[in-house]
Write an enzyme that holds these catalytic residues in place. Structure first.
Site, PDB file in Angstrom:
ATOM      1  N   THR A 125       0.761  -1.164   0.148  1.00 61.37           N
ATOM      2  CA  THR A 125       0.053   0.007  -0.046  1.00 61.37           C
ATOM      3  C   THR A 125       0.886   1.200  -0.145  1.00 61.37           C
ATOM      4  O   THR A 125       1.894   1.137   0.589  1.00 61.37           O
ATOM      5  CB  THR A 125      -0.870   0.006   1.439  1.00 61.37           C
ATOM      6  OG1 THR A 125      -1.501   1.355   1.428  1.00 61.37           O
ATOM      7  CG2 THR A 125      -0.033  -0.463   2.583  1.00 61.37           C
ATOM      8  N   ASP A 126       0.277   2.373  -0.501  1.00 61.93           N
ATOM      9  CA  ASP A 126       1.008   3.493  -0.567  1.00 61.93           C
ATOM     10  C   ASP A 126       1.308   4.065   1.022  1.00 61.93           C
ATOM     11  O   ASP A 126       2.063   4.983   1.148  1.00 61.93           O
ATOM     12  CB  ASP A 126       0.523   4.621  -1.345  1.00 61.93           C
ATOM     13  CG  ASP A 126      -1.000   5.022  -0.862  1.00 61.93           C
ATOM     14  OD1 ASP A 126      -1.503   4.717   0.125  1.00 61.93           O
ATOM     15  OD2 ASP A 126      -1.564   6.001  -1.632  1.00 61.93           O
ATOM     16  N   GLU A 127       0.428   3.584   1.855  1.00 58.56           N
ATOM     17  CA  GLU A 127       0.556   3.936   3.359  1.00 58.56           C
ATOM     18  C   GLU A 127       1.932   3.771   3.890  1.00 58.56           C
ATOM     19  O   GLU A 127       2.469   4.261   4.894  1.00 58.56           O
ATOM     20  CB  GLU A 127      -0.422   3.356   4.298  1.00 58.56           C
ATOM     21  CG  GLU A 127      -1.685   3.728   3.921  1.00 58.56           C
ATOM     22  CD  GLU A 127      -2.659   3.999   5.191  1.00 58.56           C
ATOM     23  OE1 GLU A 127      -2.326   3.960   6.133  1.00 58.56           O
ATOM     24  OE2 GLU A 127      -3.987   3.959   4.858  1.00 58.56           O
ATOM     25  N   TYR A 149      -1.334   0.005  11.272  1.00 58.77           N
ATOM     26  CA  TYR A 149      -2.115  -0.701   9.961  1.00 58.77           C
ATOM     27  C   TYR A 149      -0.482  -0.360   8.979  1.00 58.77           C
ATOM     28  O   TYR A 149      -0.208  -1.361   8.267  1.00 58.77           O
ATOM     29  CB  TYR A 149      -3.149  -0.171   9.293  1.00 58.77           C
ATOM     30  CG  TYR A 149      -3.333  -0.520   7.829  1.00 58.77           C
ATOM     31  CD1 TYR A 149      -3.687  -1.834   7.607  1.00 58.77           C
ATOM     32  CD2 TYR A 149      -3.233   0.436   6.927  1.00 58.77           C
ATOM     33  CE1 TYR A 149      -3.681  -2.257   5.948  1.00 58.77           C
ATOM     34  CE2 TYR A 149      -3.288   0.188   5.403  1.00 58.77           C
ATOM     35  CZ  TYR A 149      -3.517  -1.198   5.145  1.00 58.77           C
ATOM     36  OH  TYR A 149      -3.710  -1.533   3.799  1.00 58.77           O
ATOM     37  N   LYS A 153       1.826  -3.276   7.398  1.00 59.62           N
ATOM     38  CA  LYS A 153       1.986  -3.397   6.002  1.00 59.62           C
ATOM     39  C   LYS A 153       3.412  -3.337   5.523  1.00 59.62           C
ATOM     40  O   LYS A 153       4.027  -3.930   4.541  1.00 59.62           O
ATOM     41  CB  LYS A 153       1.022  -2.583   5.087  1.00 59.62           C
ATOM     42  CG  LYS A 153      -0.511  -2.864   5.201  1.00 59.62           C
ATOM     43  CD  LYS A 153      -0.754  -4.192   4.676  1.00 59.62           C
ATOM     44  CE  LYS A 153      -0.624  -4.334   3.048  1.00 59.62           C
ATOM     45  NZ  LYS A 153      -1.303  -5.630   2.616  1.00 59.62           N
TER      46      LYS A 153
END
Ligand code: NAD
Ligand code: DAU
Length: 337
Positions: A125-127, A149, A153
């Site tokens: 994810t871009d997070e 989160y 990830k």
């Protein structure tokens, strides 16, 4: 036949991917492995449940006894399974560490032993980049995840990379931006706001609402993943961003306009702790392989809003009759709405 294992295929993106891949590849046989957490729903697989080239296995990716034989039989693994909601990770991150980090480790350890494995596509994810004040994140940028989160990830993302570097597992990593589309669980912003607006309930906008996200239609994400399975190089990471950057407050107004609801439904509530202000991905590396997003955000959002309007059967039982969702909603919004 190409044996494909899709983890988390009963969730939002996974179920869209399973449908997409069965239609795109007549020579693929897909096994969906999903624990059916609150976010995993068999109705998401309604269209493919009786498909002759699809089978569903209920199980936990962190359970090696279940995961190992399935990985051993696969040529391709597409690993979506994860706990995915930032607000839940802020309430309690335990399940995120167990599934997103440890579950990924179990799959990678199995992949190391799998005799015919050609690709292990890690859905990241871009997070993992954290908040980007200006410009766009490139694949070589430092990872600065800022919520539990995103950190779990990032752990999975780097663990997957390490299994390529150390053990030669053919890992490709895809880091996507915010997806929108049909069957997204109504805890996430777009389905929550659309379904609340349909019921004339307030739309809880965190903080000043000036945070921005880089929206990607789920079908464009599926197309990108399909391309990466074909052309992505093991050990490499690819950003998958829609390029439709929008502040949350603007998106909220668009949803209200599309549904002809009054601006008074927009309710500013206290901000999410550690709320990342902005995500934006540089997608030059993926575009060089031949991908561009095909669904513009305006028409895409309109179609998705219509999908939720026309498919109350899908979300209303979750929002109104699922005690676990009611408890979550009460804990998250009870004091502020
Ligand atoms: P989702 O929450 O809708 O679905 C997750 C699925 O994983 C569910 O079906 C759930 O039952 C399953 N699952 C959870 N724990 C499991 C376990 N231990 N074993 C087996 N199955 C388990 O999530 P989503 O939005 O579809 O996200 C899918 C993947 O894409 C995740 O890895 C997420 O981090 C990533 N991602 C999501 C977005 C987005 O905008 N939604 C963007 C970038 C990346
Ligand atoms: O960026 C990719 C990520 O996008 C994925 O990795 C995550 O799995 C996915 O959940 C999503 O995370 P976000 O936190 O960006 O999505 P969410 O829909 O929860 O929130 C989108 C934006 O809307 C974010 O800035 C927070 C804001 N928001 C969200 C909710 C639920 C609100 O203002 N109010 C809300 O009630």
């Amino acid at each position: 036949m190409v044996e494909v294992l899709v983890t988390g295929g009963a969730g939002f993106i996974g179920s869209n991917f399973v449908e997409f891949a069965l239609a795109a590849h007549p020579d693929w046989r897909i096994t969906t492995l999903d624990k059916l957490t609150y976010a995993g729903r068999l109705e998401n697989l309604r269209e493919v449940m009786d498909h002759p080239r699809h089978r569903f296995v209920r199980g936990d990716v962190a359970d090696a006894a279940v995961a190992r034989p399935l990985v051993a039989a696969a040529e391709v693994v597409v690993h979506f399974a994860a706990e995915t909601h930032v607000d839940r990770a802020i309430q309690d991150a335990g399940a995120f560490i167990r599934t997103d980090v440890y579950g990924t480790f179990v799959l990678l350890a199995a992949a190391r032993e799998a005799p015919g494995l050609r690709r292990f596509l890690q859905i990241s994810t871009d997070e993992v980049y954290g908040s980007v004040a200006a410009g766009a994140s490139t694949e070589t940028d430092e990872l600065r995840p800022r919520n539990p989160y995103a950190a779990s990830k990032a752990g999975a993302d780097r663990l997957a990379f390490s299994y390529w570097a150390t053990h030669g597992v053919p890992v490709v990593i895809a880091r996507a931006s915010n997806n929108y589309g049909p069957r997204q669980f109504p805890e996430k912003m777009i389905p929550l706001f659309v379904s609340n607006a349909l019921d004339n309930l307030p739309l809880p906008l965190y903080g000043d609402g000036r945070q921005s996200r880089d929206w990607l239609h789920v079908t464009d994400h599926c197309r990108a993943l399909d391309l990466l399975l074909e052309r992505g190089r093991p050990g490499e990471t690819y950003n998958v961003g829609g390029g439709s950057e929008l502040e949350n407050v603007a998106l909220t107004r668009l949803i209200l306009d599309l549904l002809d609801r009054p601006a008074s439904l927009l309710r500013h509530v206290p901000d999410r702790p550690g709320h990342d202000r902005r995500y934006r991905l540089d997608t030059a590396k993926l575009r060089a392989l031949g991908w561009t997003p095909q669904i513009e955000f305006g028409p895409g959002l309109r179609a998705v809003v219509e999908w939720y309007r026309d498919n109350e059967w899908w979300w209303r039982p979750i929002k109104e009759a699922d005690p676990a969702f009611r408890a979550y909603y009460e804990q998250q919004y009870g004091n502020v709405l």
